[in-house]
Every structure is written in structure tokens, then in C-alpha cells.
Design an enzyme around this catalytic site. Sequence first.
Site, PDB file in Angstrom:
ATOM      1  N   GLU A 273      -1.561  -2.745 -24.384  1.00  0.00           N
ATOM      2  CA  GLU A 273      -1.185  -3.868 -25.477  1.00  0.00           C
ATOM      3  C   GLU A 273      -1.438  -3.220 -26.674  1.00  0.00           C
ATOM      4  OE1 GLU A 273      -3.207  -7.503 -26.023  1.00  0.00           O
ATOM      5  OE2 GLU A 273      -4.696  -7.285 -24.477  1.00  0.00           O
TER       6      GLU A 273
ATOM      7  N   GLU B  67       0.295   0.727 -34.649  1.00  0.00           N
ATOM      8  CA  GLU B  67      -1.136   1.024 -33.979  1.00  0.00           C
ATOM      9  C   GLU B  67      -1.333   2.129 -33.152  1.00  0.00           C
ATOM     10  OE1 GLU B  67      -2.960  -2.703 -32.909  1.00  0.00           O
ATOM     11  OE2 GLU B  67      -2.286  -3.699 -34.761  1.00  0.00           O
TER      12      GLU B  67
ATOM     13  N   ASP C 135     -12.141   6.743 -24.210  1.00  0.00           N
ATOM     14  CA  ASP C 135     -10.993   6.986 -24.807  1.00  0.00           C
ATOM     15  C   ASP C 135     -10.045   7.445 -23.694  1.00  0.00           C
ATOM     16  OD1 ASP C 135      -8.835   7.655 -26.325  1.00  0.00           O
ATOM     17  OD2 ASP C 135     -10.022   7.615 -28.045  1.00  0.00           O
TER      18      ASP C 135
END
Lengths: 654, 654
Positions: free
Chosen positions: B454, B463, B438
Amino acid sequence: MPLGQRQGDKSESRYCGVESGFEPDMPRLLTRSLSSGFDFLLAPLVDPSYRPSSARAAGTESFALPVAASDLILSPSQWSSHVVGKVSAWIDLDSDDEKIRMDSEITLKQEIAWASHLSLQACVLPPPKSASCSNYARCVNQILQGLSNMQLWLRIPLEKTEPMDEESKVADHGGRTTDTWEWWNSFRLLCEHHTQLCVALDILSSLPSLYSLGRWFGEPVRAGILITDSFMTNARGYPCLSKRHQRLVSEFFDHSVQIVISGECRHNISQEVSNDNMHDSDNENYEGAIYKHPLRPYLDYVAYLYQKLDPIPEQERFEVGYRDFLQSPLQPLMDNLEAQTYETFEKDTVKYSQYQRAVSKALLDRVPDETASTTTTVLMVVGAGRGPLVRASLQAAEETGRKLKVYAVEKNPNAVITLHSLIKLEGWESLVTIVSSDMRCWNAPEKADILVSELLGSFGDNELSPECLDGAQRFLKPDGISIPSSYTSFIQPITASKLYNDVKTYKDIAHFETAYVVKLHRVARLAPPQPVFTFAHPNFSPKIDNQRYKKLQFQMPSDTGSALVHGFAGYFDAVLYKDVHLGIEPSTATPNMFSWFPIYFPLRKPIHVPVQSPLEVQFWRCCGPTKVWYEWCVTLPSPSPIHNSNGRSYWVGL
Amino acid sequence: MPLGQRQGDKSESRYCGVESGFEPDMPRLLTRSLSSGFDFLLAPLVDPSYRPSSARAAGTESFALPVAASDLILSPSQWSSHVVGKVSAWIDLDSDDEKIRMDSEITLKQEIAWASHLSLQACVLPPPKSASCSNYARCVNQILQGLSNMQLWLRIPLEKTEPMDEESKVADHGGRTTDTWEWWNSFRLLCEHHTQLCVALDILSSLPSLYSLGRWFGEPVRAGILITDSFMTNARGYPCLSKRHQRLVSEFFDHSVQIVISGECRHNISQEVSNDNMHDSDNENYEGAIYKHPLRPYLDYVAYLYQKLDPIPEQERFEVGYRDFLQSPLQPLMDNLEAQTYETFEKDTVKYSQYQRAVSKALLDRVPDETASTTTTVLMVVGAGRGPLVRASLQAAEETGRKLKVYAVEKNPNAVITLHSLIKLEGWESLVTIVSSDMRCWNAPEKADILVSELLGSFGDNELSPECLDGAQRFLKPDGISIPSSYTSFIQPITASKLYNDVKTYKDIAHFETAYVVKLHRVARLAPPQPVFTFAHPNFSPKIDNQRYKKLQFQMPSDTGSALVHGFAGYFDAVLYKDVHLGIEPSTATPNMFSWFPIYFPLRKPIHVPVQSPLEVQFWRCCGPTKVWYEWCVTLPSPSPIHNSNGRSYWVGL
């Protein structure tokens, strides 16, 4: 390529798979399998030598699972159309060795995550190592909670003979067989009947008893894995199956269970001979050379079995879409049927020719030949709809040479419009009087000799035929005839995991206390049906009581093993007149009649019935001023709640 | 027969109907209409001279409604495929005359019951006689409660000029126009937005203003009834439509609105001429003689308009299935995407070529030509997925002749497997380092010059791009570049009755407090979008706060009339680097990019905005320790509840 062309068969079972071992050259493996006529591969996704505990040491950040092939080697659409994943068989989540247990859990989760990444339609889980597999079930259950669409097929051997200790070997003269259905049953109970948890059955050379096998047809069996060991050899050296195995494979075809061929080739057939067989086009692999799949002879035999099947009859083909699909029973008394519904039911010629036979017999009994030209019989069709019983009655009169006066009583004003149109089109104005009224409150101008009705539901009295005919018999002569003259409902316990899950999706108790009309297909019928309630007409007793109560005991055939009961299938049989009957009770069902599917009474919680245990069931028909309803419960082997108390969930309006 | 062949058009609007008067010979009427090229009839079902109060006297038991034809004259399937029923136009449920009112109510119910009996797909209700039509609405609402599948199309004239008294005539120099959308709006509010209540619009020679017309595209308009009066005459004497009418008809075609031709033939064209036109096969009626439908020239013109339409572009055709379909936004931070999802998004070449342009510009800015051969730029793709940004970055390096070292950081272990496969297939081992981690917790071995990501959703930050990039910028050099460098969300008020009803079917508040990704189609966009929240990266301020609050005021164009707001469409625009941008905000949207549909924020109760009233909206972005969420409300013209308080219904997990 599908096993063959069978008209009307759109089911999954047309496709046949082949099991393979771990193969890093997946494209070649897939091309070879597809070009040999198989439709999909059952293949491991990850190198079976992989163990997370050893891999971990190498460092996590650059770690990647040793997969057979990525989604760049085979595209996601190839993966999802042609591969069923096989979870590593070495995993053992109930091992005493903690390291094995931890490795197993990590691997299982990683492999399923990878399979989801590839959007596979299904993954096969290795069989539990023993009946005690709670940690395995817990882990699978966790996975199921987060799974999008993929199914998990728990692999279960159809029969399992346990190795025995010396002592019992002496007593039993052989191995003790374990009921592997129990493995499945505990696993799925632990996973709360999750809809994505299914079964893949390993079929070996020996099969369990007939009734024991039968239980699987009520379970979500998706694949039957035919081990090559289970094949015999025919006179010409080809593989073939025993009669019992053949019957099982046919049943699989009929129940959307896909066949997968697995194992070593046990039959050495020269390539020339094999070439004369079916499927011999497209036999090239992607390198251009002719490739012969070693399991091809087994596929050819399975295809031969498929192609030998009878074509699906037209009526059956029409009904395929209704299989195991819950429908609310019609309430024609409260709701008005639509023209299309009338039209569909009117096409049931078997049903109306039975009615015509019944009316003919009644007319002949009532009017002797001598008075045929002078006596006019008054016949009332109560609930005439768009007139099919009017037509059948008039045809009976013509056939017997009796004079008939018909009253067509119908409460649906829209059907009455159609009836008027029918009478005009047929020129029956002088024979038929249309009455736009509810039969229960019409004041008839004269009394009838014969009362004809078709008010029966799948469970006989469930569309309130008793109440309607009790109301209509006011205008029946004391010696008049009712057609039907009596009817009886029947029930039978069934395993029906699909129906159970469909009811469960509503997430309330009400739907578990509702009866549904269902074209039963993926069910196991566990014991023969028994009669429940009977009604006879006319009923001139001074105090009519249409309430009923029945206690039934079912005994499953002794070789069934234990079973899970999801509810009851209901049927009816009706005596129209004397020996003319009509019904859907399986042992006496009228052939080629399609007006009624069975009814299904669910149980809120499926009941486990141990081997040899009786199953006691109680059914009530209750009547209130505005509605009629059923209540039901199981009392043995263990009591269920009483379902639908006071008709709180399901009732039929008066 | 459909109006023409338009590739990819599967919508209802290919079918054109014709309105007719009461005709007892329905089979002839239908055959003539179908053989003339019309696809369905809009026809009365019952004799318009029928009044229940007069019929009653004749006796109820043998009474039958005087219908045009029964389901024996035309079969149920003919009725349902080719006839839309027309409820008697004389009914007036808000009449002061009680007898008319009672007769109207009985007739309305009888006619709809008959139409249901025939399984018609729809019935047209006559227009309200005036804006005050509550009793009409009450009765229709009662009917809607018991209707199975049939739709009721309330007929509304697109424009209505009221007759005036002498006084106002002097002042206004003409008639006063009524906003008939208000009729529809009150009627559907009274019927609680029932999904089966739809609109059929009468199109006359004069059309209302553009914005006023626009409102209808957010409403459930099923038919546009073109009155022959609305046609003009071209030089050759044929009917044609004004440019504005043509545009309206094209919009109808695009929005699944069916055209119905209605009225007297106003254009006398000789049969010879007409025969040269389209549709001249099958021109025989059922008696075998050639029959010319008087409205055929109008149909030919409508077919001509249909055939003139551009074919539906391939991308659009693919997206048709998604139109106005509510999807839950992806949560790629919490959930792992599947290979198929990656594959689909990777196909968006427009998007990745924008990224490539941005990286190229950044490389050129950062590394002068002189040091190009000696300087290696460190570029980190954070959220690399299956590697499309890695590819775009390497292509940018090649294009600009700059040396690049790429780290591909990805938290989804399945995508990491694919990344490894990609690197191997492409031979990028020396250029790319894969990091399975992560980005928020990776310990980078060096710092990056450029951070490429992105992580944008339809609403930009939804998001959690801000939170992810804040975490990743630890390993960005102080003068490093983030691509994207900033992004802004936008909202716009819309009428969207379909979406409102779809959310309503969930029967809870939670779904009304959730944002959905939707390919908006049947919506009216009531005012231009306005910016909401902006985020810029890197953000080296000492205390980063990603909470936001914005109050917006929307003013609808003055000629819109009043409107009903069902919620807000959301978009984003992102600056990748300097002048290279990417976005879906309609006025600046990147052409041919398909990765994002708009987002939709619903309102629990639609807000009525009167003419000229401002609409005030407030949006919050709130952050907690484990989640981020939006709250929103309307404050003008009237306050709504604050939606999604504390993220109770909808949130994005960190």
C-alpha cells in the site's frame, strides 16, 4: 489529576509527574501512577542493559529495540499524554572509549526515533558527564534538525559539587561547586538556541544563591525534578521543603515549570495516616486492589503548596495570554486607533485618577480660592481620543470648584465622531470645544493655561510625545503648565530565551533591530534598571533638540555567576504634576495600572557576561525629518554591532 | 440566534442577517432584528444624503461624519458581532462627473475608516455600475493595503439583464444577460486577489445556468443576499423558494456562505399564523412591546431549509478542520511515519476489506480447492507498517481456507518494534516472518507468489510505488501477482481562490510549484477528470522506464461562461486485483474510504479560460538518480511557465 483548582491557572505546572525506572509492565506502572494522583510518568523507553554493539551480532533483519512497551501495549494517545521519555542514563557521548561513544550515539538516536514514533511530547536527556560535552551536543543538534514537535529536555543538576583533589580541599575546606548553568549555556550555544531544546532541573537538598537561581527564569525550563533527598521531615513525620525550596517551587508553578517527584521514599508514613490526606479517591490500581504509591506523600505535599497559592488576580488572568508575546508598539501618530483599543485603555481607572489628581493640583495652584468663581481656566486636551482626559479634567474642575473651558484636540476623524457623540450624551456642549486637527498644525483661537496629554509609550518618548508637545506648546501661555511635565525612560538587561527565539523565527536582521511591547514573564532581570532619556515640558529653549545619547554600565550582583543577555527591558516613569507621577519602572511602578507593558530591545546575538564583568550599553534617540528612531549596542564585555542604524529596521513616523 | 442546531456544524452559515436602510436609532433597529431571530444587520453606517463637497463648506475643524450611531451608542463589541457595514450605494467612482467621482472616493474612504474604527468584521461595497470599474477597483485596492482585519464584500448580482437598444431587441427577443462573474473577476484581478476582498451575491428570482453558478463555489463568497422578490408563495400564503433556489441555499449552508434577507415584505401573513411558527420566543423589542419583524416569515423559511439538512456525517465532521487546508504530501520513503499516523490510517476499514477481497481472489485463483491443504502460498507484504495488510492477508487465507506464509518487510525500525509486539500479541509467530529492511535491497530467502503493498499516494504514483515495487519484484515468482496490479492518476481543472491565496502567502515561486494534499471544499470543478499516468505491476520488461508524459485537453460545459483556473485537482484509481479496485477519482471513488484527500497542483498565475475555449495541460513525471518529480504547464488558451523544472521546488526522495 491536576494538583488542585486554581482559578485562572491554565498552565502546564498544574500537572505533576513521577520518575520511574525501567518497567516492562508499563500499563500497570502507568495505571498505578495515574491512580495515585500523578499526571505523567518520566520513564525509560528502552531496556538499560541494551548495547547496540552486542545486539548487532544477533543479525539486523530480525532485530527490534528492546522497548519497555510498544504502541499496541499503550496507545499512541496514552503515550503522548502520560509519558515523558527518559533516554538511557548510561550513554556517554564524550567518553574516551570509542565503543562506548559509538554505542551511545546509536542508542540516543534509536531512543529518540522511537519516542518520535510514539509522538511523545518530550524526552529527557541525561545530564552531560562534564562541562566538556561537544560530541553530545553535536549529536543532539543533529537530532533536533529532524525532530517534528517533540521537545528534548536536557537534565541539569541545579548544583554540582565536584570531588576535589587533596590540595585544594585543604585550601577550600570543602567541595568546589560548578556553575551548572554554564553546562546548559555551552550546550545550547552549540545547538544554536534550538527552540525544542529545553531544560529539566534536578533539585537537590542544597540550592545555589538567589541571583544564580534567578537566571533560570529566563531559560526554557520545563521541569523541576524534586529528588526525595531534598525534602525535610516535619514534626508529624511528613515530608516538607525548606522555605527556599518552597519559594522555588512556587516560582516554578508561576512559570509553567512542571514538578516531577523522583527517588526513594525517605519518609515512612503508615497507610492510615496517608489515607487521611488529600487525593484519596480513585486509589485503585487496575487489578482492583488498593495500591499505595510510595511517593504519594511527596505529591501530597507539592499539591498542598500548589493549593496554598493565592488565586491569580483578575487583571493578571486577562494578561496571561500576553505573557512573553511580542507585539509591535502602537503608532498612534501614524495610524488611527480603533474604538476597541480606546475602550480598553479607557478602563484604566488608576491612570485617569492620577491625571485627575494632577489637574486638580494644577488648578488649585493656578487659581486661588478668591478668584475661583470669576476665573475660567483654559485647558486643552491634545490627543483627546474618545475623551477620557476631558472627563478627568472636568471632574477635577468640579472637585476643586474651578471654572474650566476645555478644548479637545484630536487628529483621528473617527474618534472625533465619537467625541461629538460623547459631548451630546453628557451635555457638555457649553464646556467643551471639539477640534478635529493635528495638534502640531492647529491655529488655536486663544492660549491655554494647561495642556493635558497622554502620548506616552512603554519607553516614555517612543510614541513621540516630545515632538507632539513641542508642536502644541505654541498655544500654551508662557507660564502655562504641561501635564505630564516630564518623563524618563529606563532599561535593564535581561535573559529571555523565549523572546530571543521568537524574534529569530522571522529569519531576518530587521526583527532583531525592532523594539516590541511585551508582558515580560519568563525572563531573568539581571541588574536594576537605570534611567536613559528624560524630557520636560514645556520646553521654551530657543533650539529644541530631542536627540539623546546615553552610555550605561550595569553590574550584576556578585553571586549571579555569569549570564547570557538577550536584550533589554524598557520602562518609563512620568511626572504628571509635582508629586503626582505615573509609571511602570518596577521599583516605582503605579499599582494596578495596566495600560503599558514593558518594551523589549533585542540583541542580534546574545551577549555572554562573565562573572563580575560589567555590561556597558549605549542608547541613542535619533531624529530625522519624517521619523524618530533608536539605535543601541553593547560595548562591554564585547562589542555588538550597532543595532538599527539610520532607523533602517524600526522607526516611529512623525 | 443560529438558524438551528445541526450537529457538527460550526460554520458561519448558521447565522442569518437582515438588510436595512439608514436608521439613526440603531439600538432599536438592532434589538428588533436580534429579537426577531436575525443574527446580524447589514446596515448603512452613514447618512446617504451626505456629500463631502457640500459638507466641506461648513468648516473642517468641527466637522464630524453624519454616522448612524457612534461607538458610545452601540459598544465596539456590539458593532463587531452584530453589524456588517453597508457602504453608501450612491457612490460611483467611475462616473464621468468629476465631482461625483471625488465625492465618491472621499466617502468610500471615510466610511471604511469609520467601519475600521468600529472593528466591523466586514463591509459590503455596492455593485460596480458597469463592467468598467477600474477607478473603483483602484480605490478599493488602496484601502485594502491599509486594512487590518476587516473584509470588504463586493456586492454582485448573480444575474444581470442589460437594457437593450431597439435593434438587438428584435434579434434576441429579450434582454441580453451580462456575465456578472466577469465583473468580479476583473475587479479581483485589478486588486491582485487580495484575501480580504470577498463577494456578497444578490440572489434574484431568476438564476443563471447550473455550471455558471458552480463557478462561484471556488470564489470567496461570504454572503448570499436573498431578495424577497426571489421568493414564491406556497399554498398557505407563505414565502418559499424554487427547487433550484433551495439547492443553492443548501450549497451556501455547506460552504460557509451567510444568508441575508433583503427587501420589502411581499407576503402578508397575519400575526397569529406567524406566531405558530418557529423562533417565537424572545419576541420582544427593547421597549417591552411585541414587535413583528416584517421579514420574519422569510427568516423562518430559511431556518426551515437549514433544519431540513441532513446531519453532518461523523467522518465529514472530523474532516471539516482539514477543508481547503494545504498539507505537504507524506514522504513515507524518506521519513518514518509516527505511530499516530499509522493508527489513523489503520482505521480505514473499507480500504483493508478491499485488500482482503483482493488477496482472497488471488489465493483462490492461485490455489485450487484440491491442493488447498497441501500448498502454502508465500505472500510478502512490502511496506508492512504496523501490520494491517498482514492482518488482512491472514484473514483472506482463513476465509478461503488457503495456507499462507507471510513475510512482513518494513524499513521503519520503529514500526518493526510494533510489528514484533503485534505478532506476539496475536500469536502469529509461526505464520509471519518480520524483515527489518528496505524492500529495494532485501535478499529474500525464497520467492513470493503474491506481493502486497500500500504505497499509493493521492496521485497514485506520487509516493514512489512504481520505484519501490520495481525493486521488490526481484523476489516475485515469474507468474506471481502484485496487489495492486495497476493504478492511474487523474487531474481536473479547478477554481480555488482560497488555495491560491494560501499558496501566495509564502511569497515565493517554490510553493507555487509544489503539490499539496487538500480536502478540497471551496472549489469549482470545471470539467470532468481525465487520466494522466498509469503503472502496472509486475513489470518484467527489460528496461523499466517510469518517466511519463501526457498532454490533456479539457472542455468546460458550454453554459459555464468563462472561468479562472487556479490549478488542478489530482486523484487516483487503483486496480488491486481483477475487479477489486480502490480509488478517489470522484466518478468511481470507493465510498467511505478516508485514507486519501485529493492532491492539488497550483498554477503560479491563474489562467483565464474564455467561454468555449479549450484548456490544454501537460504533465510530466521525471526521474533522477535520487528523486522523482512532476513538471506541469498550461499551453492553451495561453502558455504558462513550465512549473517545477528539474524538480527544483518539489520532489519525492528515492
